[in-house]
Design an enzyme around this catalytic site. Structure first.
Site, PDB file in Angstrom:
ATOM      1  N   ILE A 190      -7.232   7.796  -0.841  1.00 16.64           N
ATOM      2  CA  ILE A 190      -7.147   6.337  -0.915  1.00 16.64           C
ATOM      3  C   ILE A 190      -7.951   5.842   0.281  1.00 16.64           C
ATOM      4  O   ILE A 190      -7.739   6.282   1.413  1.00 16.64           O
ATOM      5  CB  ILE A 190      -5.682   5.845  -0.891  1.00 16.64           C
ATOM      6  CG1 ILE A 190      -5.614   4.303  -0.969  1.00 16.64           C
ATOM      7  CG2 ILE A 190      -4.908   6.354   0.300  1.00 16.64           C
ATOM      8  CD1 ILE A 190      -4.204   3.747  -1.123  1.00 16.64           C
ATOM      9  N   SER A 191      -8.936   4.983   0.029  1.00 14.87           N
ATOM     10  CA  SER A 191      -9.827   4.531   1.098  1.00 14.87           C
ATOM     11  C   SER A 191      -9.051   3.783   2.174  1.00 14.87           C
ATOM     12  O   SER A 191      -7.999   3.197   1.920  1.00 14.87           O
ATOM     13  CB  SER A 191     -10.898   3.602   0.531  1.00 14.87           C
ATOM     14  OG  SER A 191     -11.772   4.295  -0.321  1.00 14.87           O
ATOM     15  N   GLN A 192      -9.613   3.792   3.394  1.00 13.41           N
ATOM     16  CA  GLN A 192      -8.969   3.025   4.460  1.00 13.41           C
ATOM     17  C   GLN A 192      -9.021   1.537   4.100  1.00 13.41           C
ATOM     18  O   GLN A 192      -9.956   1.072   3.432  1.00 13.41           O
ATOM     19  CB  GLN A 192      -9.629   3.301   5.804  1.00 13.41           C
ATOM     20  CG  GLN A 192     -10.999   2.692   6.002  1.00 13.41           C
ATOM     21  CD  GLN A 192     -11.554   2.999   7.382  1.00 13.41           C
ATOM     22  OE1 GLN A 192     -12.264   3.982   7.547  1.00 13.41           O
ATOM     23  NE2 GLN A 192     -11.244   2.170   8.356  1.00 13.41           N
ATOM     24  N   ARG A 201       0.827  -1.215   0.000  1.00 18.24           N
ATOM     25  CA  ARG A 201       0.000   0.000   0.000  1.00 18.24           C
ATOM     26  C   ARG A 201       0.862   1.267   0.000  1.00 18.24           C
ATOM     27  O   ARG A 201       0.443   2.303  -0.518  1.00 18.24           O
ATOM     28  CB  ARG A 201      -0.941  -0.004   1.217  1.00 18.24           C
ATOM     29  CG  ARG A 201      -1.991   1.122   1.196  1.00 18.24           C
ATOM     30  CD  ARG A 201      -2.975   0.973   2.344  1.00 18.24           C
ATOM     31  NE  ARG A 201      -4.059   1.956   2.289  1.00 18.24           N
ATOM     32  CZ  ARG A 201      -4.247   2.916   3.191  1.00 18.24           C
ATOM     33  NH1 ARG A 201      -3.420   3.025   4.229  1.00 18.24           N
ATOM     34  NH2 ARG A 201      -5.260   3.751   3.077  1.00 18.24           N
TER      35      ARG A 201
END
Length: 214
Positions: A63-65, A37
């Site tokens: 950027i989503s969790q 990530r």
């Protein structure tokens, strides 16, 4: 870009966090364990890349969790070789998770800057098979439809008819719906004119905006 033992250790801890939060699909957890990530974040955020948090990626997007990515992917029930449309490429992280699961990924981005970055970046980190499009997500990709799976990674005020129509019979769409706060929906197309909409709890996303942003 390096993926060190330290990074891999942080990913293992992240996977354990996601397990504790209720993610059960081992294939989804394996994909998150495998995908670095920190590659998708600015160097300044590298030490925070494996916290269960969203981070800015530019163009007023995030950027989503990891929990959100894992939860939506789990709801999608992806199998190898399935044709998947993602609306909202963003950093490309979600698209790579889907590709890691063996999906044939078509992804749309309306922000020109993010689209151009992803077009160069995803092949460079080993995902040349992901097909990227600079398009209006509300219109989907009718020329490539139908899709067995559709995932929308921004908060939609309503479910666009075009996306419903581009879902194959037997297909599944996962989409957060609402204005300020969204409810996650899993939509199954039961027959040509029959859909089952299943509400699954509150989330918060950046808005799903119509049109293109040059």
């Amino acid at each position: 870009m390096e993926d060190t033992y330290r990074h891999k250790g942080m990913r293992r801890r992240l996977v354990e966090t996601l397990r504790k939060k209720g993610i059960k699909d081992e294939k989804v957890l394996e994909a998150i364990a495998a995908l670095p990530r920190h590659f998708f974040l600015d160097k300044a955020f590298e030490d925070h890349a494996y916290q269960d948090k969203a981070f800015p990626i530019g163009s007023d997007q995030t950027i989503s969790q990891p929990y959100t990515v894992a939860h939506m992917t789990e709801l999608l029930e992806v199998s190898k070789r399935q044709k998947v449309l993602e609306v909202g490429t963003g950093s490309g992280y979600q698209a790579c998770i889907l590709a890691h699961l063996g999906a044939r990924v078509y992804t749309i981005e309306r922000q020109k800057e993010l689209y151009e970055l992803a077009k160069t970046f995803l092949p460079a980190i080993g995902y040349p098979q992901i097909r990227l499009f600079y398009r209006d997500g509300y219109k989907g990709l009718p020329e490539y439809a139908p899709f067995e799976r559709i995932i929308v990674t921004a908060g939609a005020p309503y479910v666009p008819d075009a996306l419903r129509e581009q879902l194959s019979v037997g297909g599944v769409m996962v989409i957060p719906v609402g204005e300020e706060e969204q409810t996650m929906y899993r939509i199954r197309r039961i027959a040509a004119n029959l859909y089952e909409d299943e509400p699954l709890g509150p989330f918060r996303f950046v808005p799903f905006v119509e049109g293109l942003n040059e």
